[in-house]
Design an enzyme around this catalytic site. Structure first.
Site, PDB file in Angstrom:
ATOM      1  N   CYS A  67       0.875  -1.170   0.000  1.00  0.00           N
ATOM      2  CA  CYS A  67       0.000   0.000   0.000  1.00  0.00           C
ATOM      3  C   CYS A  67       0.914   1.221   0.000  1.00  0.00           C
ATOM      4  O   CYS A  67       2.112   1.114   0.256  1.00  0.00           O
ATOM      5  CB  CYS A  67      -0.874   0.002   1.235  1.00  0.00           C
ATOM      6  SG  CYS A  67       0.114   0.036   2.741  1.00  0.00           S
ATOM      7  N   HIS A  97       5.469  -5.795   8.268  1.00  0.00           N
ATOM      8  CA  HIS A  97       5.541  -7.235   8.522  1.00  0.00           C
ATOM      9  C   HIS A  97       5.884  -7.992   7.242  1.00  0.00           C
ATOM     10  O   HIS A  97       5.047  -8.669   6.676  1.00  0.00           O
ATOM     11  CB  HIS A  97       4.214  -7.730   9.096  1.00  0.00           C
ATOM     12  CG  HIS A  97       3.998  -7.254  10.494  1.00  0.00           C
ATOM     13  ND1 HIS A  97       2.814  -6.741  10.930  1.00  0.00           N
ATOM     14  CD2 HIS A  97       4.831  -7.198  11.547  1.00  0.00           C
ATOM     15  CE1 HIS A  97       2.920  -6.405  12.197  1.00  0.00           C
ATOM     16  NE2 HIS A  97       4.137  -6.668  12.595  1.00  0.00           N
ATOM     17  N   CYS A 158       2.351   5.710   9.253  1.00  0.00           N
ATOM     18  CA  CYS A 158       1.417   6.002   8.165  1.00  0.00           C
ATOM     19  C   CYS A 158       0.408   7.077   8.611  1.00  0.00           C
ATOM     20  O   CYS A 158      -0.131   7.000   9.727  1.00  0.00           O
ATOM     21  CB  CYS A 158       0.670   4.730   7.791  1.00  0.00           C
ATOM     22  SG  CYS A 158      -0.572   5.023   6.531  1.00  0.00           S
ATOM     23  N   HIS A 186      -0.921  -6.119  19.266  1.00  0.00           N
ATOM     24  CA  HIS A 186      -0.362  -5.675  17.982  1.00  0.00           C
ATOM     25  C   HIS A 186       0.286  -4.298  18.169  1.00  0.00           C
ATOM     26  O   HIS A 186      -0.273  -3.430  18.836  1.00  0.00           O
ATOM     27  CB  HIS A 186      -1.485  -5.605  16.939  1.00  0.00           C
ATOM     28  CG  HIS A 186      -0.995  -5.350  15.546  1.00  0.00           C
ATOM     29  ND1 HIS A 186      -0.608  -4.105  15.122  1.00  0.00           N
ATOM     30  CD2 HIS A 186      -0.805  -6.179  14.489  1.00  0.00           C
ATOM     31  CE1 HIS A 186      -0.211  -4.180  13.852  1.00  0.00           C
ATOM     32  NE2 HIS A 186      -0.319  -5.431  13.451  1.00  0.00           N
ATOM     33  N   GLU A 188       0.552  -1.700  16.427  1.00  0.00           N
ATOM     34  CA  GLU A 188      -0.227  -0.505  16.092  1.00  0.00           C
ATOM     35  C   GLU A 188      -1.227  -0.181  17.202  1.00  0.00           C
ATOM     36  O   GLU A 188      -1.399   0.978  17.581  1.00  0.00           O
ATOM     37  CB  GLU A 188      -0.967  -0.714  14.766  1.00  0.00           C
ATOM     38  CG  GLU A 188      -1.699   0.553  14.326  1.00  0.00           C
ATOM     39  CD  GLU A 188      -2.581   0.328  13.106  1.00  0.00           C
ATOM     40  OE1 GLU A 188      -2.134  -0.329  12.146  1.00  0.00           O
ATOM     41  OE2 GLU A 188      -3.721   0.823  13.128  1.00  0.00           O
ATOM     42  N   THR A 251      -5.921  -0.172  11.933  1.00  0.00           N
ATOM     43  CA  THR A 251      -6.317   0.138  10.546  1.00  0.00           C
ATOM     44  C   THR A 251      -6.430  -1.094   9.654  1.00  0.00           C
ATOM     45  O   THR A 251      -6.990  -1.013   8.570  1.00  0.00           O
ATOM     46  CB  THR A 251      -5.287   1.082   9.900  1.00  0.00           C
ATOM     47  OG1 THR A 251      -3.989   0.516  10.074  1.00  0.00           O
ATOM     48  CG2 THR A 251      -5.332   2.458  10.502  1.00  0.00           C
ATOM     49  N   ASN A 320      -3.380  -7.630   8.290  1.00  0.00           N
ATOM     50  CA  ASN A 320      -4.238  -7.459   7.108  1.00  0.00           C
ATOM     51  C   ASN A 320      -4.175  -8.679   6.195  1.00  0.00           C
ATOM     52  O   ASN A 320      -5.148  -9.018   5.530  1.00  0.00           O
ATOM     53  CB  ASN A 320      -3.910  -6.152   6.379  1.00  0.00           C
ATOM     54  CG  ASN A 320      -2.614  -6.201   5.607  1.00  0.00           C
ATOM     55  OD1 ASN A 320      -2.589  -6.614   4.465  1.00  0.00           O
ATOM     56  ND2 ASN A 320      -1.513  -5.792   6.229  1.00  0.00           N
ATOM     57  N   SER A 380       1.937  -5.392   3.068  1.00  0.00           N
ATOM     58  CA  SER A 380       3.383  -5.249   3.258  1.00  0.00           C
ATOM     59  C   SER A 380       4.185  -6.206   2.381  1.00  0.00           C
ATOM     60  O   SER A 380       5.340  -6.483   2.653  1.00  0.00           O
ATOM     61  CB  SER A 380       3.720  -5.426   4.733  1.00  0.00           C
ATOM     62  OG  SER A 380       2.956  -6.437   5.305  1.00  0.00           O
TER      63      SER A 380
END
Ligand code: SF4
Length: 407
Positions: A67, A97, A158, A186, A188, A251, A320, A380
């Protein structure tokens, strides 16, 4: 801690690099192209994401892989290496990751902060060192530690993740508890919760329903606290702190689930406090990242095609990527989550990670005869890794046509 004031002062510091880059984009573009891009993937893009070779038809998801947030983070890390050729450079975690990207960074003498007894060990980091913060961010306490130590900070967080942090700041300002849809361990979510005052992390709709029921009907406080052990702020009291709630998310969670959770709490507060008082008890902002959404939508299209199996490529700890596989599982399509082409072989074997299970090896995974394979990859994963997987499949099936593949 006044996290807002700290971030403001950090933004003004000459030792802090965030959006500006280092003006070396052109110099690193060639290197990134060689290391991560692929002509095969370009060919697939040019052919409406379909490629037929021998018995194999490959369908590539129309949104997959790197992304822009990840691409930006990797580019910033490469630029930092060029800009600070002599300094020691650290990264507080995997930048993203993906094992291949992290291997390349190690080759460029970027050192990773290691975990010792479950805690990050910053003891080797000295004043004057450069420290890169990854795409999914770092906790405010880590940023403060590095700033106090006199490090130069290259922050690749990000902007979508920062948007969630701003949302959590708004909750805090209005004394709302942030209900964060995510995985509490996690990185994030750890970073996001560090900006919150009061927070509770819910993993899925089931956990959210438990909380909503508690809000409406009360329940066993001890059971609540043990169920959400490690997933709430210090001193959190479900009997007091669920009076005003705001929604935030990791996210990379499943978009549909985040929306359902938001709606559930909206309904709950509506029921408990009435429409005229809703805004005093519930807040929600859209913080679902576009890239995550696009990859999930593309996966929904992919599972509508009549494919025999799906290969999902991405780091095993990539949230993700895991969610993409969940979509295949829900549709009952055989799927294999691998992190690189090296997991395929020898022969017709594949080493893969079934959802929530450990690595396992499956034999005869590619059936004989004509086969349609869906391919996607997490945010990623570089194009190159995807191309290597496709090439390996072609190789295997070509071998099958001369009799080496069974199935
Ligand atoms: S998946 Fe979204 S939030 Fe995460 S790095 Fe990419 S663009 Fe940013």
């Amino acid at each position: 801690m006044d996290t807002k004031a700290f971030k403001r002062s950090l933004n003004k510091s000459e030792q802090y690099y965030r959006n500006q880059g280092f003006g070396q984009k052109d110099e690193i573009a060639g290197q990134m192209k060689t290391e991560y891009e692929s002509s095969l993937i370009q060919q697939l893009r040019d052919q409406q994401y379909k490629l037929v070779q021998g018995d194999v038809t490959i369908y590539l998801a129309e949104a997959f892989g790197f992304c822009w947030g990840v691409e930006r983070a990797v580019a910033m890390a490469y630029e930092a290496r060029q800009h600070f050729p002599e300094q020691r450079i650290w990264i507080t975690n995997e930048i993203i990751h993906n094992p291949e990207v992290n291997r390349q960074l190690r080759q460029m003498a970027v050192q990773f902060i290691e975990l010792v007894d479950g805690q990050k060990d910053f003891s080797g980091v000295q004043s004057g060192d450069v420290v890169i913060l990854p795409a999914f961010g770092a906790s405010v306490q880590e940023m403060q530690l590095l700033n106090d130590r006199g490090c130069t900070i290259v922050d690749t967080t990000c902007p979508w993740v920062s948007k969630v942090w701003n949302t959590v700041e708004k909750h805090k300002k209005h004394e709302f508890t942030s209900i964060i849809h995510g995985k509490y361990q996690h990185e994030e979510t750890v970073a996001t919760s560090s900006f919150a005052d009061k927070y509770l992390v819910v993993l899925n709709l089931e956990e959210a329903e438990y909380v909503a029921d508690y809000i409406l009907n009360g329940g066993d406080r001890a059971d609540f606290l043990s169920r959400f052990k490690d997933a709430h702020s210090a001193g959190f009291d479900p009997d007091i702190d669920l009076d005003q709630v705001g929604i935030a998310n990791q996210t990379t969670m499943l978009k549909g689930e985040t929306e359902q959770i938001g709606k559930l709490f909206e309904r709950t507060m509506l029921k408990k406090y009435g429409p005229q008082n809703l805004s005093q008890h519930f807040q929600s902002f859209n913080t679902i990242c576009d890239a995550t959404q696009e990859r999930q939508d593309a996966m929904f299209n992919l599972v509508d095609i009549d494919v025999d199996l799906i290969v999902v490529i991405g780091g095993f700890n990539s949230s993700n990527t895991t969610h993409l596989q969940e979509i295949a599982i829900e549709r009952g399509i055989p799927s294999y989550h691998i992190d690189s082409a090296a997991r395929i072989g020898p022969g017709n074997q594949i080493e893969h990670k079934p959802l929530h299970q450990s690595l396992t090896s499956s034999a005869d995974w590619l059936p004989s005869g004509p086969i349609a394979i869906g391919i996607t990859s997490g945010a990623s994963t570089p194009d190159r890794s995807v191309a290597e997987v496709i090439e390996k499949i072609f190789e295997l099936k070509a071998g099958a046509s001369v009799g080496t593949l069974v199935g």
